[in-house]
Every structure is written in C-alpha cells, then in structure tokens.
Design a protein around this motif. Structure first.
Motif, mmCIF file in Angstrom:
data_model
loop_
_atom_site.group_PDB
_atom_site.id
_atom_site.type_symbol
_atom_site.label_atom_id
_atom_site.label_comp_id
_atom_site.label_asym_id
_atom_site.label_seq_id
_atom_site.Cartn_x
_atom_site.Cartn_y
_atom_site.Cartn_z
ATOM 1 N N GLY A 96 7.861 -15.636 13.526
ATOM 2 C CA GLY A 96 6.514 -15.722 12.979
ATOM 3 C C GLY A 96 5.718 -14.444 13.178
ATOM 4 N N LYS A 97 6.365 -13.406 13.667
ATOM 5 C CA LYS A 97 5.667 -12.143 13.924
ATOM 6 C C LYS A 97 5.288 -11.463 12.605
ATOM 7 C CE LYS A 97 7.865 -11.031 18.358
ATOM 8 N NZ LYS A 97 8.702 -10.034 19.081
ATOM 9 N N PRO A 98 4.203 -10.695 12.619
ATOM 10 C CA PRO A 98 3.819 -9.938 11.419
ATOM 11 C C PRO A 98 4.937 -8.982 11.012
ATOM 12 C CG PRO A 98 2.026 -9.966 13.020
ATOM 13 C CD PRO A 98 3.221 -10.534 13.722
ATOM 14 N N ARG A 99 5.101 -8.774 9.694
ATOM 15 C CA ARG A 99 6.225 -7.964 9.224
ATOM 16 C C ARG A 99 5.871 -7.033 8.057
ATOM 17 N NH1 ARG A 99 10.612 -11.038 8.682
ATOM 18 N NH2 ARG A 99 9.696 -12.830 9.779
ATOM 19 N N TYR A 100 4.636 -7.048 7.571
ATOM 20 C CA TYR A 100 4.308 -6.303 6.356
ATOM 21 C C TYR A 100 3.428 -5.086 6.646
ATOM 22 C CZ TYR A 100 5.952 -10.642 4.286
ATOM 23 O OH TYR A 100 6.715 -11.738 3.958
ATOM 24 N N ALA A 101 3.655 -4.022 5.868
ATOM 25 C CA ALA A 101 2.841 -2.812 5.994
ATOM 26 C C ALA A 101 2.722 -2.144 4.631
ATOM 27 C CB ALA A 101 3.448 -1.843 7.003
ATOM 28 N N LEU A 102 1.582 -1.537 4.390
ATOM 29 C CA LEU A 102 1.339 -0.835 3.141
ATOM 30 C C LEU A 102 2.126 0.472 3.147
ATOM 31 C CD1 LEU A 102 -0.597 -1.633 0.802
ATOM 32 C CD2 LEU A 102 -2.278 -0.066 1.791
ATOM 33 N N LYS A 103 2.787 0.791 2.029
ATOM 34 C CA LYS A 103 3.488 2.062 1.936
ATOM 35 C C LYS A 103 2.471 3.210 2.090
ATOM 36 C CE LYS A 103 7.828 0.847 0.927
ATOM 37 N NZ LYS A 103 8.398 1.158 -0.393
ATOM 38 N N SER A 104 2.875 4.259 2.789
ATOM 39 C CA SER A 104 1.946 5.346 3.126
ATOM 40 C C SER A 104 1.330 6.002 1.899
ATOM 41 C CB SER A 104 2.672 6.404 3.956
ATOM 42 O OG SER A 104 3.154 5.853 5.156
ATOM 43 N N ASP A 105 2.157 6.287 0.881
ATOM 44 C CA ASP A 105 1.620 6.980 -0.288
ATOM 45 C C ASP A 105 0.685 6.093 -1.097
ATOM 46 O OD1 ASP A 105 3.703 5.369 -0.992
ATOM 47 O OD2 ASP A 105 4.880 6.917 -1.980
ATOM 48 N N LEU A 106 0.892 4.780 -1.048
ATOM 49 C CA LEU A 106 -0.047 3.893 -1.720
ATOM 50 C C LEU A 106 -1.339 3.793 -0.922
ATOM 51 C CD1 LEU A 106 -0.325 1.878 -4.170
ATOM 52 C CD2 LEU A 106 -0.053 0.110 -2.470
ATOM 53 N N ALA A 107 -1.226 3.700 0.400
ATOM 54 C CA ALA A 107 -2.415 3.620 1.247
ATOM 55 C C ALA A 107 -3.343 4.808 0.996
ATOM 56 C CB ALA A 107 -2.006 3.569 2.718
ATOM 57 N N ALA A 108 -2.756 5.974 0.713
ATOM 58 C CA ALA A 108 -3.561 7.177 0.482
ATOM 59 C C ALA A 108 -4.449 7.054 -0.749
ATOM 60 C CB ALA A 108 -2.639 8.387 0.342
ATOM 61 N N LEU A 109 -4.055 6.206 -1.708
ATOM 62 C CA LEU A 109 -4.836 6.046 -2.942
ATOM 63 C C LEU A 109 -6.154 5.317 -2.708
ATOM 64 C CD1 LEU A 109 -2.010 5.079 -5.476
ATOM 65 C CD2 LEU A 109 -2.970 7.339 -5.013
ATOM 66 N N PHE A 110 -6.304 4.689 -1.541
ATOM 67 C CA PHE A 110 -7.537 3.962 -1.243
ATOM 68 C C PHE A 110 -8.524 4.785 -0.414
ATOM 69 C CE2 PHE A 110 -4.307 0.752 -2.082
ATOM 70 C CZ PHE A 110 -4.962 -0.028 -3.024
ATOM 71 N N ASN A 111 -8.203 6.054 -0.206
ATOM 72 C CA ASN A 111 -9.123 6.934 0.520
ATOM 73 C C ASN A 111 -10.394 7.093 -0.303
ATOM 74 O OD1 ASN A 111 -10.504 9.103 1.710
ATOM 75 N ND2 ASN A 111 -8.608 10.018 2.435
ATOM 76 N N PRO A 112 -11.552 6.712 0.235
ATOM 77 C CA PRO A 112 -12.810 6.803 -0.533
ATOM 78 C C PRO A 112 -13.131 8.215 -0.987
ATOM 79 C CG PRO A 112 -13.106 5.526 1.479
ATOM 80 C CD PRO A 112 -11.765 6.164 1.579
ATOM 81 N N ALA A 113 -12.554 9.217 -0.319
ATOM 82 C CA ALA A 113 -12.831 10.607 -0.689
ATOM 83 C C ALA A 113 -12.178 10.968 -2.020
ATOM 84 C CB ALA A 113 -12.328 11.551 0.407
ATOM 85 N N LEU A 114 -11.136 10.236 -2.415
ATOM 86 C CA LEU A 114 -10.486 10.485 -3.702
ATOM 87 C C LEU A 114 -11.365 9.925 -4.812
ATOM 88 C CD1 LEU A 114 -6.682 9.656 -3.317
ATOM 89 C CD2 LEU A 114 -7.717 11.871 -3.701
#
Length: 358
Positions: free
Chosen positions: A129-147
């Motif tokens: 039941g442990k957490p297992r999911y993570a956002l891919k790094s290059d996708l996470a970068a698209l949510f940077n408010p500076a972009l």
C-alpha cells in the motif's frame, strides 16, 4: 528540493495545453481529478528523480486550506505526517476515501502513466500500500510558473514530440486539421473537383471521409453525394444519384455522404453518416436507406454503412455508440487506417477464430 509552488488552477490550465484534443484517454489526463493529482505530486515533491512518491491518499485528503499553504514547512509537513492519526489537516477534504480507485485506475494508470507523464515505481511490491507514483521530471518542469508565452509553448511542443508516441501525435495532428481556416472547409474529390463547405466540426469530418477514408478503404472511390447542414442538397449530387437509380428526397432519409467504389465488378454503395454530436447509422436509418437501394435494384451485398466520427473519445461517439446498427462500420478521423466493425453474427460458435483469421 521541492518544485516551485503552483496552484491547482494553473495545473488545470496547462494540462489542457499539454494534452490536446486527440490525446488517448485525454479526459483522464485533463479533468479536475487529474489536476488535483498533478498538483499533489508537485506539492509534496513526488518527482521522478526524488525519493518521494505519491499515493491516492495524498490527493483525496488534500484541502483548499492546506493547498494554499505555499511554505516549504507546510508542504513538507503534509508529505511527512499525512499518515499519522494525530495529524490534523485544516479545512474540508477535496474528495472522499472511495475516490482512491478512480485516482489510481483512471487518472494514473489509464491516463497519466499510459501517456508517459507519470512513472510507477517498480521497486514497490504490487501488493504493498506504499506510495508508488511520481511525475516525470521533464513534465514537472512544464508547470514552472516562470515559464510563460512562447517559451512555454515551445517547451510543451518539445515534450509532446518526445513523449507522445507516433499514433498519439498523428491523432493530435489530425484533430488540429483546419483549425486556422475559419472561412470554409475545402474538400478535394477523387476526380479532382473541389467543394467548399461551411466551417464546422461536421465539415471537417466530411472532408476526412472524402480525402482519407475513401482512398484508404475503397479501390476506385467516387463521391456520389455530399450534403451539409447549411446546404442539404447540391443539384449535381441529386442528378448523379438519380442516374444510378437512387431516389433521394432532400428532407427524408438524407445521408451526409454517399460514396461509390467502382473497383469491384458490382459497384459498392457506401452510405456515410457524419457525427459531431448526433445522427449515427442506427438500425432505423439502415432500414430506410436499404429501401432506397432495394428500389434502385441494388443487392444488399452491394451496400455498406459507415458512421464517421472525429475520435473514439468524442462526445458524439460516446452518445451514439450504443445505437449503431449491426452490420455497419464506424471510422474515426483521428485513427484513419483503422475501422470498427459491428459484425452481425458468425456461422458457428468457434467463429471467433475465423474473425481473427480474416
């Protein structure tokens, strides 16, 4: 380090840009539950290259008050203490506990994981039941408010080209066809003639049927009839239909398109209904159109029925699929080399093997 703080509203806006119309299972990647899931990943730092992983509990126990706490201390506290019974989360939960399954099965596994946006940690046992999911790094970068602006657009396009497979990219491209021409939709007929239809989703599908479907699925295609909502009858079509014995009345049993395949010894008449919102080939429509061909002296083996849609995920398909007539076909503009057949029975119980062999 935690990613830059970003609101759920901004996440929702960018998901619609990252996963445009035509993306497989787009609804699972862009609805509110997806925005909540991606927000929670960014909030706790569940990004590929970190050791932090997200579980559905991080999403459904989030509250507006907690989400508004932008401080690193507040974010780390939520990440570290969430499973402690003594940990109090201010405000009302976003979702109930029973939202766990749609978060895990639809938003994550069938949506974000399937399109390469989220990774599933294979080192976590499937029974755990442990957490297992993570956002891919290059996708996470698209949510940077500076972009912002063109820089954001370029970054999103680059991500799509690198991570959406060829089939998905083709679907996205086809769904964008004609988006810049608001004056009309020009259709190129197999014989070299052209006709301009009024701009709209139905016209876009009609053009794809004539220019793509007919060439892919007919030997020697010709357009016998093409109507549109703003101009139901073109006189040249009416004359052409009459010459082969089809008596089509403008306000009765009118199909959107009639194609003819001149390749076979006995020409094949193909009735096509275009569905943007409604109007599929139902059993009633099929019977009515058979009356026309029976009257014209055509054998029923010379007649085919096709309902054309933009995409399998379109509202029109979901609304009408249960009413499609047996013995008819469905074709999707976004997947032009494939066709969906509603087979009307087989000769024997082992017929499935026959169908696979055909």
């Amino acid at each position: 380090m935690l990613p830059p703080y970003v609101s759920r509203e901004l996440v929702a806006e960018r998901l619609l840009l990252i996963f445009p119309e035509g993306t497989p299972n787009r609804v699972y990647c862009t609805r509110e539950l997806a925005a909540s899931t991606v927000f929670a990943m960014l909030y706790i730092g569940a990004v590929e290259r970190s050791s932090t992983r997200l579980g559905p509990v991080h999403v459904y126990r989030m509250t507006d008050l907690q989400a508004q706490d932008e401080s690193e201390e507040g974010r780390l506290s939520y990440r570290s203490n969430l499973r402690k019974k003594s940990f109090e989360i201010p405000g009302k939960r976003w979702y109930a506990d029973n939202t766990r399954e749609p978060i895990r099965d639809e938003t994550l596994r069938e949506g974000l994981v399937a399109v390469g946006a989220v990774m599933e940690d294979r080192e976590v046992p499937t029974t755990s039941g442990k957490p297992r999911y993570a956002l891919k790094s290059d996708l996470a970068a698209l949510f940077n408010p500076a972009l912002q602006g063109s820089v954001l657009e370029s970054a999103i396009l680059k991500w799509q080209e690198e991570h959406l497979n060829k089939g998905a990219l083709a679907r996205v491209s086809l769904m964008r066809l004609g988006a810049v021409d608001k004056e009309g939709v020009m259709v190129h007929f197999p014989n070299g003639e052209t006709r301009t239809l009024s701009y709209g989703p139905s016209s876009m599908i009609s053009r794809a049927v004539v220019e793509v479907f007919a060439k892919s699925f007919l030997e020697r295609p010709a357009v016998l009839w093409l109507s549109e909502s703003s101009n139901k009858v073109a006189m040249q079509d009416l004359r052409m239909a009459s010459t082969i014995g089809l008596d089509i009345e403008a306000q009765k049993n009118l199909p959107d398109l009639i194609l003819v395949d001149l390749g076979p010894t006995d020409p094949l008449i193909v009735f096509v209904e275009v569905v943007a919102t409604d109007g599929a080939v139902t059993a009633r429509r099929q019977d009515a159109l058979f009356e026309l061909t029976d009257k014209g002296g055509f054998k029923r083996s010379q007649v085919a029925f096709v309902t054309a849609y933009a995409d399998r995920e379109s509202a029109g398909f979901k609304k009408t699929v249960t009413g499609l007539a047996w013995g008819s076909f469905a074709w999707f503009m976004s997947e032009p080399d494939k066709i969906f057949m509603l087979r009307d029975g087989v000769g024997r119980l082992s017929g499935l093997s026959q169908l696979l062999a055909d």
